[in-house]
Structures are given as structure tokens and as C-alpha cells.
Design a protein around this motif. Structure first.
Motif, PDB file in Angstrom:
ATOM      1  N   ALA A 264      11.102  -2.266  18.437  1.00 44.47           N
ATOM      2  CA  ALA A 264      10.435  -1.012  18.080  1.00 44.47           C
ATOM      3  C   ALA A 264       9.063  -1.284  17.474  1.00 44.47           C
ATOM      4  O   ALA A 264       8.769  -2.381  16.985  1.00 44.47           O
ATOM      5  N   ARG A 265       8.227  -0.273  17.489  1.00 38.71           N
ATOM      6  CA  ARG A 265       6.901  -0.346  16.886  1.00 38.71           C
ATOM      7  C   ARG A 265       6.713   0.875  15.988  1.00 38.71           C
ATOM      8  O   ARG A 265       7.304   1.932  16.238  1.00 38.71           O
ATOM      9  N   PHE A 266       5.895   0.725  14.950  1.00 38.32           N
ATOM     10  CA  PHE A 266       5.753   1.795  13.961  1.00 38.32           C
ATOM     11  C   PHE A 266       4.309   1.975  13.526  1.00 38.32           C
ATOM     12  O   PHE A 266       3.455   1.093  13.705  1.00 38.32           O
ATOM     13  N   ALA A 267       4.059   3.130  12.953  1.00 40.00           N
ATOM     14  CA  ALA A 267       2.816   3.416  12.237  1.00 40.00           C
ATOM     15  C   ALA A 267       3.211   4.097  10.947  1.00 40.00           C
ATOM     16  O   ALA A 267       4.088   4.962  10.934  1.00 40.00           O
ATOM     17  N   LEU A 268       2.585   3.708   9.857  1.00 40.39           N
ATOM     18  CA  LEU A 268       2.993   4.176   8.541  1.00 40.39           C
ATOM     19  C   LEU A 268       1.940   5.105   7.961  1.00 40.39           C
ATOM     20  O   LEU A 268       0.896   4.660   7.484  1.00 40.39           O
ATOM     21  N   PRO A 269       2.184   6.422   7.996  1.00 41.25           N
ATOM     22  CA  PRO A 269       1.236   7.356   7.386  1.00 41.25           C
ATOM     23  C   PRO A 269       1.314   7.260   5.863  1.00 41.25           C
ATOM     24  O   PRO A 269       2.250   6.668   5.315  1.00 41.25           O
ATOM     25  N   PRO A 270       0.354   7.834   5.149  1.00 44.90           N
ATOM     26  CA  PRO A 270       0.371   7.734   3.687  1.00 44.90           C
ATOM     27  C   PRO A 270       1.631   8.304   3.053  1.00 44.90           C
ATOM     28  O   PRO A 270       2.074   7.838   2.005  1.00 44.90           O
ATOM     29  N   GLU A 271       2.220   9.333   3.662  1.00 44.62           N
ATOM     30  CA  GLU A 271       3.426   9.921   3.105  1.00 44.62           C
ATOM     31  C   GLU A 271       4.311  10.430   4.231  1.00 44.62           C
ATOM     32  O   GLU A 271       3.875  10.560   5.376  1.00 44.62           O
ATOM     33  N   GLY A 272       5.579  10.670   3.897  1.00 41.97           N
ATOM     34  CA  GLY A 272       6.517  11.131   4.896  1.00 41.97           C
ATOM     35  C   GLY A 272       7.103   9.967   5.685  1.00 41.97           C
ATOM     36  O   GLY A 272       6.724   8.809   5.497  1.00 41.97           O
ATOM     37  N   PRO A 273       8.049  10.258   6.582  1.00 42.96           N
ATOM     38  CA  PRO A 273       8.679   9.194   7.365  1.00 42.96           C
ATOM     39  C   PRO A 273       7.686   8.533   8.309  1.00 42.96           C
ATOM     40  O   PRO A 273       6.764   9.179   8.816  1.00 42.96           O
ATOM     41  N   PHE A 274       7.870   7.223   8.529  1.00 40.90           N
ATOM     42  CA  PHE A 274       6.947   6.526   9.411  1.00 40.90           C
ATOM     43  C   PHE A 274       7.201   6.905  10.871  1.00 40.90           C
ATOM     44  O   PHE A 274       8.303   7.265  11.265  1.00 40.90           O
ATOM     45  N   ASP A 275       6.134   6.850  11.668  1.00 41.78           N
ATOM     46  CA  ASP A 275       6.238   7.129  13.098  1.00 41.78           C
ATOM     47  C   ASP A 275       6.892   5.927  13.773  1.00 41.78           C
ATOM     48  O   ASP A 275       6.563   4.765  13.458  1.00 41.78           O
ATOM     49  N   LEU A 276       7.780   6.188  14.711  1.00 37.76           N
ATOM     50  CA  LEU A 276       8.549   5.106  15.326  1.00 37.76           C
ATOM     51  C   LEU A 276       8.586   5.284  16.834  1.00 37.76           C
ATOM     52  O   LEU A 276       8.968   6.341  17.344  1.00 37.76           O
ATOM     53  N   TRP A 277       8.183   4.229  17.538  1.00 36.70           N
ATOM     54  CA  TRP A 277       8.281   4.170  18.997  1.00 36.70           C
ATOM     55  C   TRP A 277       9.424   3.245  19.368  1.00 36.70           C
ATOM     56  O   TRP A 277       9.554   2.154  18.803  1.00 36.70           O
TER      57      TRP A 277
ATOM     58  N   GLY B  92      13.233   5.961   1.207  1.00 36.18           N
ATOM     59  CA  GLY B  92      12.720   6.707   2.350  1.00 36.18           C
ATOM     60  C   GLY B  92      12.691   5.883   3.621  1.00 36.18           C
ATOM     61  O   GLY B  92      13.021   6.382   4.709  1.00 36.18           O
ATOM     62  N   LEU B  93      12.304   4.620   3.514  1.00 30.35           N
ATOM     63  CA  LEU B  93      12.268   3.749   4.687  1.00 30.35           C
ATOM     64  C   LEU B  93      13.674   3.478   5.205  1.00 30.35           C
ATOM     65  O   LEU B  93      13.917   3.465   6.418  1.00 30.35           O
ATOM     66  N   ALA B  94      14.614   3.264   4.289  1.00 30.94           N
ATOM     67  CA  ALA B  94      16.005   3.054   4.690  1.00 30.94           C
ATOM     68  C   ALA B  94      16.569   4.294   5.376  1.00 30.94           C
ATOM     69  O   ALA B  94      17.302   4.203   6.368  1.00 30.94           O
ATOM     70  N   ALA B  95      16.226   5.473   4.862  1.00 30.65           N
ATOM     71  CA  ALA B  95      16.695   6.710   5.477  1.00 30.65           C
ATOM     72  C   ALA B  95      16.170   6.855   6.898  1.00 30.65           C
ATOM     73  O   ALA B  95      16.882   7.337   7.793  1.00 30.65           O
ATOM     74  N   ARG B  96      14.941   6.447   7.122  1.00 27.39           N
ATOM     75  CA  ARG B  96      14.363   6.513   8.474  1.00 27.39           C
ATOM     76  C   ARG B  96      15.130   5.615   9.437  1.00 27.39           C
ATOM     77  O   ARG B  96      15.469   6.027  10.559  1.00 27.39           O
ATOM     78  N   LEU B  97      15.413   4.386   9.026  1.00 25.91           N
ATOM     79  CA  LEU B  97      16.118   3.449   9.895  1.00 25.91           C
ATOM     80  C   LEU B  97      17.536   3.919  10.189  1.00 25.91           C
ATOM     81  O   LEU B  97      17.997   3.886  11.341  1.00 25.91           O
ATOM     82  N   TRP B  98      18.254   4.361   9.154  1.00 24.20           N
ATOM     83  CA  TRP B  98      19.623   4.818   9.368  1.00 24.20           C
ATOM     84  C   TRP B  98      19.657   6.079  10.221  1.00 24.20           C
ATOM     85  O   TRP B  98      20.551   6.244  11.076  1.00 24.20           O
ATOM     86  N   SER B  99      18.725   6.981  10.031  1.00 27.40           N
ATOM     87  CA  SER B  99      18.719   8.224  10.798  1.00 27.40           C
ATOM     88  C   SER B  99      18.571   7.937  12.285  1.00 27.40           C
ATOM     89  O   SER B  99      19.309   8.481  13.124  1.00 27.40           O
ATOM     90  N   VAL B 100      17.628   7.077  12.631  1.00 30.19           N
ATOM     91  CA  VAL B 100      17.391   6.755  14.038  1.00 30.19           C
ATOM     92  C   VAL B 100      18.575   6.004  14.632  1.00 30.19           C
ATOM     93  O   VAL B 100      19.049   6.324  15.730  1.00 30.19           O
ATOM     94  N   ALA B 101      19.067   5.006  13.918  1.00 32.44           N
ATOM     95  CA  ALA B 101      20.152   4.185  14.461  1.00 32.44           C
ATOM     96  C   ALA B 101      21.457   4.954  14.556  1.00 32.44           C
ATOM     97  O   ALA B 101      22.153   4.911  15.581  1.00 32.44           O
TER      98      ALA B 101
ATOM     99  N   ALA C  66       0.834  -1.203   0.000  1.00 39.54           N
ATOM    100  CA  ALA C  66       0.000   0.000   0.000  1.00 39.54           C
ATOM    101  C   ALA C  66       0.867   1.250   0.000  1.00 39.54           C
ATOM    102  O   ALA C  66       0.521   2.257  -0.639  1.00 39.54           O
ATOM    103  N   ARG C  67       1.994   1.194   0.698  1.00 42.00           N
ATOM    104  CA  ARG C  67       2.902   2.342   0.722  1.00 42.00           C
ATOM    105  C   ARG C  67       3.441   2.628  -0.673  1.00 42.00           C
ATOM    106  O   ARG C  67       3.491   3.777  -1.115  1.00 42.00           O
ATOM    107  N   ILE C  68       3.846   1.588  -1.392  1.00 44.59           N
ATOM    108  CA  ILE C  68       4.380   1.766  -2.738  1.00 44.59           C
ATOM    109  C   ILE C  68       3.309   2.344  -3.668  1.00 44.59           C
ATOM    110  O   ILE C  68       3.585   3.237  -4.487  1.00 44.59           O
ATOM    111  N   THR C  69       2.084   1.861  -3.541  1.00 42.86           N
ATOM    112  CA  THR C  69       0.986   2.385  -4.352  1.00 42.86           C
ATOM    113  C   THR C  69       0.762   3.870  -4.087  1.00 42.86           C
ATOM    114  O   THR C  69       0.557   4.668  -5.013  1.00 42.86           O
ATOM    115  N   GLU C  70       0.835   4.270  -2.819  1.00 39.05           N
ATOM    116  CA  GLU C  70       0.631   5.673  -2.478  1.00 39.05           C
ATOM    117  C   GLU C  70       1.792   6.531  -2.968  1.00 39.05           C
ATOM    118  O   GLU C  70       1.584   7.650  -3.455  1.00 39.05           O
ATOM    119  N   VAL C  71       3.016   6.016  -2.881  1.00 41.36           N
ATOM    120  CA  VAL C  71       4.174   6.755  -3.393  1.00 41.36           C
ATOM    121  C   VAL C  71       4.046   6.944  -4.899  1.00 41.36           C
ATOM    122  O   VAL C  71       4.354   8.022  -5.427  1.00 41.36           O
TER     123      VAL C  71
END
Length: 226
Positions: free
Chosen positions: A89-102, A64-73, A40-45
Motif C-alpha cells: 500500500a501507499r499513503f499520504a498523510l494530511p495534517p489532520e484526519g485519517p491518512f489517504d491510502l492507496w 488514529g493511525l491504528a484505527a485507520r489500519l484496522w478499519s481498512v483491514a 511532524a504528525r505528532i507535532t501537528e496533533v
């Protein structure tokens, strides 16, 4: 002693949530699950980019997903010397932008280059690349190049903070020299600031408004064969 700013000050790719896991957040490993939200993420992108080429949207989403993981780590590594517990970790994936990460407390083990590589590349980016390739045909080298490009982007953003420049650059250079990432491109040699030239292309130039990225293997966009 100069105290670096909170990582969230560097942008949304570095921000994380703490405390109790928010309702609706899913284990991070489900990002790469066959029934996860990746398709669904790819379809929205693709919709946002205005492209009907699934592989172009998949590459952009993966980057974008790889950038999120590397940025946090990488951010946790250079500010605390420890690894974030991405495995829990736990996440929520909004339609666009970096995913939310707990992220849970406390932080994990010491952030050596080998430990950082094992956490991000082996345990998260490799499964993510496999999941992307299960949805659309993309060369493994292209996705590895995305991972390297995302790493360099995170390191360069951290390097905008003077106290973080040296550790972020050193860690990124060590990771780029690993067997998994060394074939993906050539970093500028020290003492020059960290820069990178890929041996692959992320395909962004094929979007209606796209051009070449600064680290692209091409110096001029290829003519489309479509």
C-alpha cells in the motif's frame, strides 16, 4: 441477498483509493521510518489538541493511525474474505484526519484471524509503536491498548451494517484473544454486543478539552500532577 454498502459509506477511516498510485504517495512502511512523517504528525496533533505534552499527542496520533489500519483491514476481511495488501500500500498523510491510502489489486490471501493479526499487528502496528516510542516515552502496554481500542472501534462501526455485524464481531473477538492483545483489556462476553474495557489509558483526558474515553481503565479522570 442484501448487498452491504461500500466501505467508504462507513466513514473516511474505511475509504481507500484504487487504480494507479497517486503522485506523491509513499510506501506505507515509511510511516514507521526514522525519517518518515510521524514526528511532524505528532507535532501537528499537539497543536490541534492544544497540549504541550508530546506523549499525549503521540498517543492520540498513534490511536488514529491504528484505527485507520484496522478499519481498512477488518473492512476488507468481512466484506471480501480476503486481506488487503497493506505491504504494497501507499499513503499520504494530511495534517489532520485519517491518512489517504492507496491499495493495489488484487486482494491478498484469506482473512483468517491469524493472517489478519500477522498483517496488521506484527507487520504494521508493532513497527509503528516502536517508531512512536523512539520519539517519546510511552509504555508498550498503552500503545497495545490503543491498538485494541482501535480494533474494537472499527468492528463496532462495521457492526452498524446488519450483514457485517456477525463476521466483524467474531473476527474482533478472535483478535482480542490473541497473546498480543489479550492483556490489553476485557471484552464484554457474548452474546452481548461487542464492548471493551482497557487496562490502560490513552491519556486523552490530559488535553485541555479532553475527558475519559468510553473504554478507559479509569472511571474518573486522575488529577493532574503538573
Amino acid at each position: 441477498m442484501t448487498v452491504p454498502p461500500p466501505l467508504s459509506a462507513l466513514g473516511p477511516y474505511f475509504a481507500t483509493l484504487a487504480g494507479d498510485p497517486p503522485p506523491g504517495f509513499r510506501p506505507l512502511r515509511e510511516l514507521s521510518a526514522p525519517d518518515g512523517p510521524l514526528a511532524a504528525r505528532i507535532t501537528e496533533v499537539a497543536r490541534l489538541l492544544g497540549t504541550d505534552e508530546t506523549r499525549v499527542a503521540a498517543s492520540t496520533a498513534h490511536l488514529g493511525l491504528a484505527a485507520r489500519l484496522w478499519s481498512v483491514a477488518l473492512g476488507a476481511a468481512v466484506t471480501t474474505g480476503r486481506l488487503p495488501d497493506l505491504d504494497a500500500a501507499r499513503f499520504a498523510l494530511p495534517p489532520e484526519g485519517p491518512f489517504d491510502l492507496w491499495l493495489p489489486d488484487p486482494l491478498g490471501p484469506e482473512a483468517t484471524p491469524a493472517a489478519l493479526h500477522a498483517l496488521v499487528t506484527d507487520r504494521h502496528l508493532h513497527p509503528l509503536a516502536d517508531a512512536v516510542r523512539a520519539l517519546t516515552p510511552l509504555a508498550p502496554g498503552l500503545l497495545a491498548g490503543n491498538a485494541a481500542s482501535a480494533l474494537v472501534g472499527a468492528a463496532r462501526q462495521l457492526a452498524t451494517v446488519p450483514t457485517l455485524r456477525t463476521p466483524a464481531t467474531a473476527l474482533a473477538r478472535a483478535l482480542l484473544a490473541s497473546p498480543a492483545l489479550a492483556p490489553t483489556g476485557t471484552p464484554a462476553p457474548p452474546p452481548a454486543p461487542l464492548a471493551f474495557r482497557r487496562t490502560s489509558c490513552c491519556l486523552y483526558y490530559r488535553t485541555p478539552s479532553g475527558g475519559l474515553c468510553g473504554d478507559c481503565v479509569f472511571t474518573r479522570a486522575p488529577k493532574s500532577r503538573r
